[in-house]
Write an enzyme that holds these catalytic residues in place. Structure first.
Site, PDB file in Angstrom:
ATOM      1  N   GLU A 252     -12.296   3.110  -0.204  1.00 49.85           N
ATOM      2  CA  GLU A 252     -13.124   3.774  -1.048  1.00 49.85           C
ATOM      3  C   GLU A 252     -13.652   2.852  -2.234  1.00 49.85           C
ATOM      4  O   GLU A 252     -13.034   1.751  -2.575  1.00 49.85           O
ATOM      5  CB  GLU A 252     -12.312   4.837  -1.612  1.00 49.85           C
TER       6      GLU A 252
ATOM      7  N   HIS B 136     -11.948  11.078  -4.149  1.00 46.63           N
ATOM      8  CA  HIS B 136     -10.830  10.761  -5.115  1.00 46.63           C
ATOM      9  C   HIS B 136     -11.023  11.359  -6.648  1.00 46.63           C
ATOM     10  O   HIS B 136     -10.841  10.754  -7.749  1.00 46.63           O
ATOM     11  CB  HIS B 136     -10.582   9.169  -5.567  1.00 46.63           C
TER      12      HIS B 136
ATOM     13  N   ARG C 162       7.036  13.316  -8.700  1.00 45.06           N
ATOM     14  CA  ARG C 162       6.652  14.425  -9.785  1.00 45.06           C
ATOM     15  C   ARG C 162       5.688  15.174  -9.191  1.00 45.06           C
ATOM     16  O   ARG C 162       5.659  16.409  -9.492  1.00 45.06           O
ATOM     17  CB  ARG C 162       6.222  13.654 -10.851  1.00 45.06           C
ATOM     18  N   ILE C 163       4.757  14.745  -8.528  1.00 43.91           N
ATOM     19  CA  ILE C 163       3.655  15.279  -7.897  1.00 43.91           C
ATOM     20  C   ILE C 163       4.125  16.204  -6.724  1.00 43.91           C
ATOM     21  O   ILE C 163       3.824  17.610  -6.448  1.00 43.91           O
ATOM     22  CB  ILE C 163       2.402  14.674  -7.834  1.00 43.91           C
TER      23      ILE C 163
ATOM     24  N   ARG D 218      -2.765   7.427  -1.650  1.00 45.11           N
ATOM     25  CA  ARG D 218      -3.630   6.248  -1.640  1.00 45.11           C
ATOM     26  C   ARG D 218      -4.152   6.223  -0.359  1.00 45.11           C
ATOM     27  O   ARG D 218      -3.362   6.283   0.707  1.00 45.11           O
ATOM     28  CB  ARG D 218      -2.742   5.090  -2.037  1.00 45.11           C
TER      29      ARG D 218
HETATM   30  P1  NDP Z   1       6.465   9.437  -8.190  1.00 46.29           P
HETATM   31  O1  NDP Z   1       6.848   8.042  -8.523  1.00 46.29           O
HETATM   32  O2  NDP Z   1       7.147  10.486  -9.120  1.00 46.29           O
HETATM   33  O3  NDP Z   1       6.810   9.888  -6.592  1.00 46.29           O
HETATM   34  C1  NDP Z   1       6.766   8.769  -5.701  1.00 46.29           C
HETATM   35  C2  NDP Z   1       7.420   9.387  -4.262  1.00 46.29           C
HETATM   36  O4  NDP Z   1       6.936   8.854  -3.206  1.00 46.29           O
HETATM   37  C3  NDP Z   1       8.883   9.350  -4.565  1.00 46.29           C
HETATM   38  O5  NDP Z   1       9.506  10.582  -3.893  1.00 46.29           O
HETATM   39  C4  NDP Z   1       9.322   8.189  -3.646  1.00 46.29           C
HETATM   40  O6  NDP Z   1      10.586   8.380  -2.916  1.00 46.29           O
HETATM   41  C5  NDP Z   1       8.312   8.354  -2.384  1.00 46.29           C
HETATM   42  N1  NDP Z   1       7.977   6.999  -2.002  1.00 46.29           N
HETATM   43  C6  NDP Z   1       7.991   5.754  -2.375  1.00 46.29           C
HETATM   44  N2  NDP Z   1       7.994   4.789  -1.528  1.00 46.29           N
HETATM   45  C7  NDP Z   1       8.253   5.383  -0.324  1.00 46.29           C
HETATM   46  C8  NDP Z   1       8.426   4.945   1.102  1.00 46.29           C
HETATM   47  N3  NDP Z   1       8.340   3.870   1.416  1.00 46.29           N
HETATM   48  N4  NDP Z   1       8.201   6.173   1.995  1.00 46.29           N
HETATM   49  C9  NDP Z   1       8.655   7.338   1.595  1.00 46.29           C
HETATM   50  N5  NDP Z   1       8.632   7.646   0.244  1.00 46.29           N
HETATM   51  C10 NDP Z   1       8.418   7.009  -0.557  1.00 46.29           C
HETATM   52  O7  NDP Z   1       5.038   9.615  -8.297  1.00 46.29           O
HETATM   53  P2  NDP Z   1       3.974  11.016  -8.645  1.00 46.29           P
HETATM   54  O8  NDP Z   1       4.311  11.827  -7.911  1.00 46.29           O
HETATM   55  O9  NDP Z   1       3.704  10.684 -10.071  1.00 46.29           O
HETATM   56  O10 NDP Z   1       2.469  10.104  -7.850  1.00 46.29           O
HETATM   57  C11 NDP Z   1       2.745   9.728  -6.538  1.00 46.29           C
HETATM   58  C12 NDP Z   1       1.167   9.088  -6.059  1.00 46.29           C
HETATM   59  O11 NDP Z   1       0.206   9.770  -6.224  1.00 46.29           O
HETATM   60  C13 NDP Z   1       1.078   7.828  -7.172  1.00 46.29           C
HETATM   61  O12 NDP Z   1       1.774   6.705  -6.926  1.00 46.29           O
HETATM   62  C14 NDP Z   1      -0.520   7.886  -6.953  1.00 46.29           C
HETATM   63  O13 NDP Z   1      -0.834   6.558  -6.175  1.00 46.29           O
HETATM   64  C15 NDP Z   1      -1.053   8.995  -6.467  1.00 46.29           C
HETATM   65  N6  NDP Z   1      -2.048   9.703  -7.087  1.00 46.29           N
HETATM   66  C16 NDP Z   1      -3.012   9.999  -6.655  1.00 46.29           C
HETATM   67  C17 NDP Z   1      -4.164  10.714  -7.542  1.00 46.29           C
HETATM   68  C18 NDP Z   1      -5.372  10.993  -6.980  1.00 46.29           C
HETATM   69  O14 NDP Z   1      -6.401  11.053  -7.535  1.00 46.29           O
HETATM   70  N7  NDP Z   1      -5.656  11.445  -5.400  1.00 46.29           N
HETATM   71  C19 NDP Z   1      -3.728  11.315  -8.771  1.00 46.29           C
HETATM   72  C20 NDP Z   1      -2.410  10.936  -9.215  1.00 46.29           C
HETATM   73  C21 NDP Z   1      -1.629  10.308  -8.493  1.00 46.29           C
HETATM   74  P3  NDP Z   1      11.610   7.260  -2.755  1.00 46.29           P
HETATM   75  O15 NDP Z   1      11.666   6.193  -3.888  1.00 46.29           O
HETATM   76  O16 NDP Z   1      12.947   8.107  -2.749  1.00 46.29           O
HETATM   77  O17 NDP Z   1      11.341   7.045  -1.311  1.00 46.29           O
END
Ligand code: NDP
Length: 317
Positions: free
Chosen positions: A265, A283, A158-159, A236
């Site tokens: 952190e 963060h 999503r992001i 993260r």
């Molecule tokens: P989504 O679940 O929509 O997207 C996660 C993405 O990560 C997918 O494209 C997924 O694709 C990919 N992914 C997962 N595992 C792997 C892997 N092993 N290798 C490669 N790609 C991978 O999450 P959001 O976009 O909503 O959020 C993403 C993350 O951002 C959150 O989980 C959170 O930890 C972090 N975040 C950080 C914030 C901050 O303050 N810094 C604020 C909000 C979120 P696929 O499954 O096809 O691999």
């Protein structure tokens, strides 16, 4: 009317959220008890729900002490500190504040990228120090071009998709890596992460956290990114091998790094604090007035919807 649902709050939450929560629900805070486990052994059977946060989360050890638990509403989207599998096994509904923070987290990735490339933080210090008048600009190093450059995105969820969309205004070539290709997007999927790094000027990391992505960005990926490549991490801290990153920065094996998240952190190592060519944020990627309010509203909306209709507004499927 049915009795007011009883909620267990598993950490400190923003006052913005605590106040309306207490007005609508019977809320008790785990952190008000010296021995939370003993207290829950005696009182745990009263709780219908948990209100938690992505940052603090809670452990699966609590679940056997909460026999009535039916719903968890978490502030934030990260699931790395939420016992997702254990909740699923128990049939407990889980909600996050996904989607309402996409724009601001993506904007923060861009803020880091642009500050790094155009030396915004160094330039600010240069002006304030008076060195501009003393030394002129010959000693201020040149930045790097953003427009037209190659952007690699690790995680096109999503992001990540919002990060990618923003790049069109900068005429950038965008490619991404994730385990599965995303349907119906105009960006190129690169199944090989090292190949993506090799072909990126800027590599933005926005995958999920947790065990599945631990140290996904390792020494080999950084080597592939190379001395002209920048790393931006808003996912993260665990996703990046921080020791390898530090070595790469110190040796100039990558061009620089913009980080919102860290392995330990909020305790950031001396070495990281002193690292060259870095822009560091505490963060705060979702931390705008507008988005934090929307997140608080979503935590409440999820609970209200669940207790009124049995459905969540933003469930974790
Ligand atoms: P989504 O679940 O929509 O997207 C996660 C993405 O990560 C997918 O494209 C997924 O694709 C990919 N992914 C997962 N595992 C792997 C892997 N092993 N290798 C490669 N790609 C991978 O999450 P959001 O976009 O909503 O959020 C993403 C993350 O951002 C959150 O989980 C959170 O930890 C972090 N975040 C950080 C914030 C901050 O303050 N810094 C604020 C909000 C979120 P696929 O499954 O096809 O691999």
């Amino acid at each position: 009317p049915p009795p007011t649902p009883c909620l267990l709050q598993t950490g400190a939450l923003v006052p913005l959220l605590e106040q309306p929560l207490q007005a609508r629900y019977h809320v008790e805070r785990l952190l008000d008890h010296d021995d939370p486990i003993a207290w829950l052994q005696a009182e745990g059977a009263r709780f219908d729900g948990i209100v938690s946060s992505a940052g603090l989360g809670f452990s699966a050890d609590l679940l056997p002490l909460l026999p009535r638990l039916r719903v968890v509403s978490s502030y934030g989207v990260g699931l790395d500190r939420i016992p997702v599998a254990a909740l699923k096994a128990r049939g407990v509904a889980l909600a996050t504040t996904s989607d309402v923070l996409n724009d601001c987290v993506a904007d923060a990735a861009w803020a880091l990228l642009m500050a790094l490339a155009r030396r915004v933080v160094e330039g600010d210090a240069y002006v304030r120090s008076g060195r501009w008048a003393e030394d002129g600009l010959n000693r201020f190093p040149l930045g790097r071009r953003i427009s037209g450059a190659r952007l690699g995105i690790v995680g096109l969820g999503r992001i990540g998709q919002v990060v990618a969309r923003r790049a069109s205004g900068f005429d950038m070539a965008v490619a991404y890596h994730s385990r599965r290709a995303v349907a119906d997007v105009p960006w190129r999927h690169e199944p090989d992460l090292r190949a993506l790094a090799r072909n990126s000027d800027y590599l933005v990391v926005i995958t999920a956290g947790g065990d599945g992505t631990r140290h996904l960005i390792n020494a080999e990926v950084l080597e592939a990114l190379g001395p002209r490549g920048f790393l931006i991490n808003v996912a993260r801290g665990s996703v990046v091998d921080e020791a390898a990153l530090l070595e790469a920065l110190q040796a100039g094996r990558i061009a620089g790094a913009g980080l919102d998240v860290f392995e330990n952190e909020p305790r950031i190592s001396e070495a990281m604090r002193a690292a060259p060519r870095t822009v560091l944020l505490p963060h705060v990627a979702s931390a705008t007035e507008e988005t934090r309010l929307a997140m608080a509203v979503r935590v409440l909306d999820n609970l209200d919807a669940f207790f009124q209709t049995g459905r969540l507004v933003s469930p974790v499927e």
